[in-house]
Design a protein around this motif. Structure first.
Motif, PDB file in Angstrom:
ATOM      1  N   THR A 371     -39.001  -3.152  62.171  1.00  0.00           N
ATOM      2  CA  THR A 371     -39.059  -4.614  62.186  1.00  0.00           C
ATOM      3  C   THR A 371     -38.154  -5.173  61.099  1.00  0.00           C
ATOM      4  O   THR A 371     -38.145  -4.659  59.968  1.00  0.00           O
ATOM      5  N   HIS A 403     -47.139 -11.405  57.569  1.00  0.00           N
ATOM      6  CA  HIS A 403     -47.621 -11.252  58.947  1.00  0.00           C
ATOM      7  C   HIS A 403     -47.164  -9.933  59.564  1.00  0.00           C
ATOM      8  O   HIS A 403     -47.892  -9.322  60.347  1.00  0.00           O
ATOM      9  N   ILE A 404     -45.963  -9.491  59.199  1.00  0.00           N
ATOM     10  CA  ILE A 404     -45.442  -8.242  59.766  1.00  0.00           C
ATOM     11  C   ILE A 404     -46.296  -7.053  59.335  1.00  0.00           C
ATOM     12  O   ILE A 404     -46.456  -6.085  60.087  1.00  0.00           O
ATOM     13  N   GLN A 407     -48.584  -6.039  61.811  1.00  0.00           N
ATOM     14  CA  GLN A 407     -48.016  -5.661  63.104  1.00  0.00           C
ATOM     15  C   GLN A 407     -47.785  -4.150  63.213  1.00  0.00           C
ATOM     16  O   GLN A 407     -47.007  -3.703  64.052  1.00  0.00           O
TER      17      GLN A 407
END
Length: 587
Positions: A371, A403-404, A407
């Motif tokens: 990411t 937020h990542i 994930q």
């Protein structure tokens, strides 16, 4: 009369570049060329003979190691006909001279292009000096004696396409966009195009922009600048880090070109007071090339800069970036770690993005979640999950990174660590088992340690998470087509702090300037790297609060090469020049 495979084969044989048996094989293969590729239309549109001979993969009979390529064929034709051999630089062609002496159909059909007036005679580059009828016809059209020179047929066709493409489109656009009114007829109705019609859909403008992009791709440009000036506009390309003037365009055409680019990038063409950013995706030779578009109001109008992101350049094999074997091994060790932080440092334009993308591409796999957080996304690559920051809606580096982490990422690339919050989340990501890549704007590798401390990261966290830092720069490569040797002067050696024994001189290389490098002496760029691995000794110094200059001295004694030392190695190996070493690196 077009150049045919038989004619070119005979010339190569007379010049002892092909043996009789090779010629016979070529003639047999030539008879197998499909009929539609031997038609007059095919010969007019393409360099059939050149393409066919080159495709055969023949080796020179006089020099077995040298293949028969475009330049070898053109040299052979020039020698055989007894004329000068020339190379055509489209940037130096005289537009008025060409338009006054020949038409596009005649020039294309007979592969002839005027170059300059020499002692009252017109110098003409031609592909086929054996076509005496065409030469006589050109002489009558020009109204003066000719000086014939030979250029390769593909080169002439490319020059004609570029000249009659961009330049002719610009001239036609200027003619169409400059609407006049007949003052003798006060009742005359003049249809005035509205701004959107003129600037977005004009056929000549569309062609001009497309030719400009193709020219930039062929020139290996990294950026296109479309700049408004007081009386006209200027198109410039950045090639190997240096800007080159390409074309001046009328003001009315400049405005139309800018609006066409804004339309392609889906920007607001009516908004000329505020800067705007957008993207364009193009396809060239089955490869997608992305353009990042930025507009800016300046004194004389609106300036546009297009940054070119060619995946073949942006995502290379790491070995093609300029690493020496031991440097590549060290960096490969960094990126193979399961977790930690890897930092790249350097100013804008130093190649950090290319190194990051190339590193991510080399380690990405279907088993991993890669990411990225970028500002903006440089190039869309479907293997990565890419996020662009947007401060207007509170998507900052720190917010996106926070937020990542939810994930389930394996590898994270943060475009830049700018603030303490981003630094804190990057450290947290490394501590929780993620491999993090990021950049800092520092002058050398060791300064990134103090930069993290300035951002509020505690020393023991820097020591426990930082895998290594790498500073990099780009130096221009010497053009290998015109490379020459010289010796450093005493002043130059002193500037590099090199000790030279009495009576000795240091040999270096430089480019003399040729057609291939546009007389600059440089062709392409290579990275230089200062790589600092964070080993146990460095960790101890970080925790102890050792000052950065001392850390740099100690690591240099232990074997780390500084940017200046890396550049000097490139100088010694004949890759770059003294001037580039001084320009790019500091003591």
């Amino acid at each position: 009369m077009y150049l045919t495979p038989d004619l070119v084969t005979s010339v190569l044989a007379r010049q002892q570049l092909l043996t009789e048996s090779q010629c016979q094989e070529v003639r047999i293969e030539a008879r197998k060329i499909p009929r539609h590729l031997r038609s007059p239309k095919a010969y007019e549109q393409r360099s059939v003979a050149y393409e066919f001979i080159i495709q055969q993969g023949l080796e020179s009979a006089s020099n077995g190691e040298k293949p028969i390529d475009e330049q070898v064929i053109a040299d052979a034709i020039a020698r055989d006909a007894g004329f000068e051999r020339v190379r055509i630089d489209t940037l130096k062609l005289d537009a008025d001279l060409i338009e006054s002496k020949t038409s596009r159909p005649f020039a294309r059909r007979h592969r002839m292009i005027p170059m300059e007036i020499v002692d009252g005679m017109l110098k003409v580059a031609c592909a086929n000096p054996y076509d005496l009828e065409a030469i006589d016809s050109f002489k009558r059209l020009a109204g003066r004696d000719l000086v014939i020179a030979v250029a390769s047929e593909p080169e002439i066709l490319k020059a004609l396409t570029e000249f009659y493409g961009l330049r002719q489109s610009v001239k036609k656009a200027e003619r169409d966009l400059t609407v006049g009114i007949d003052l003798g007829n006060l009742e005359q109705l003049v249809h005035m195009k509205n701004e959107a019609e003129i600037e977005s859909s004009d056929q000549h403008i569309v062609h001009a922009v497309e030719y400009m992009l193709q020219h930039a791709y062929d020139s290996r440009a990294s950026d296109i600048h479309v700049e408004p000036k007081r009386d006209d506009g200027l198109v410039r390309f950045r090639i190997d880090g240096v800007l080159h003037d390409i074309q001046r365009i009328p003001r009315v055409v400049h405005r139309a070109v800018v609006s066409r680019i804004k339309t392609m990038a889906r920007l607001d063409i009516a908004e000329k007071r505020k800067p705007q950013d957008g993207r364009i995706k193009t396809v060239r030779r089955d490869s997608e090339i992305e353009l990042r578009v930025s507009t800016l109001p300046v004194a004389f109008g609106e300036k546009v800069v297009l940054r070119i992101f060619d995946p073949g350049v942006l995502m290379q094999d790491l070995s093609g970036l300029g690493f020496y074997a031991e440097e590549l091994s060290l960096f490969a060790d960094f990126i193979s770690r399961p977790h930690g932080i890897i930092l790249l440092t350097g100013p804008t334009g130093s190649g950090k993005t290319t190194t990051l993308y190339s590193a991510l591409k080399s380690i990405a796999s279907t088993e991993q979640n890669v990411t990225t957080i970028e500002d903006p996304i440089e190039m869309v690559y479907d293997t990565f999950n890419q996020t662009a920051i947007n401060p207007k809606i509170d998507i900052t580096y720190a917010a996106a990174l926070r937020h990542i982490l939810r994930q389930d990422p394996d590898i994270i690339m943060v475009g830049e660590i700018r603030d303490s919050e981003t630094a804190r989340y990057a450290i947290q990501a490394a501590l929780t088992g993620h491999l993090v890549f990021s950049t800092l704007h520092t002058n050398d590798a060791s300064s990134s340690i103090s930069r993290l401390e300035d951002l509020g990261v505690e020393r023991f966290l820097v020591a426990s998470t930082l895998i290594g830092t790498m500073a990099q720069r780009l130096v221009r490569r010497i053009c290998q087509h015109c490379i020459t040797e010289r010796f450093l002067t005493a002043e130059e050696a002193e500037a590099l702090q090199l000790s030279v024994p009495r009576g000795k001189r240091i040999k270096v290389h430089e480019g003399a300037g040729c057609f291939e490098c546009r007389q600059t002496g440089y062709l392409g760029r290579s990275g230089i790297f200062e790589i600092l691995p964070i080993d146990e000794k460095v960790k101890e110094m970080i925790i102890a609060g050792t000052e950065v200059p001392k850390i740099k001295r100690e690591t240099t004694r232990a074997g780390m090469k500084t940017l200046r030392q890396a550049a000097l190695r490139k100088l010694a190996d004949g890759i770059t020049t003294f001037e580039e070493v001084v320009r790019v690196t500091a003591l």
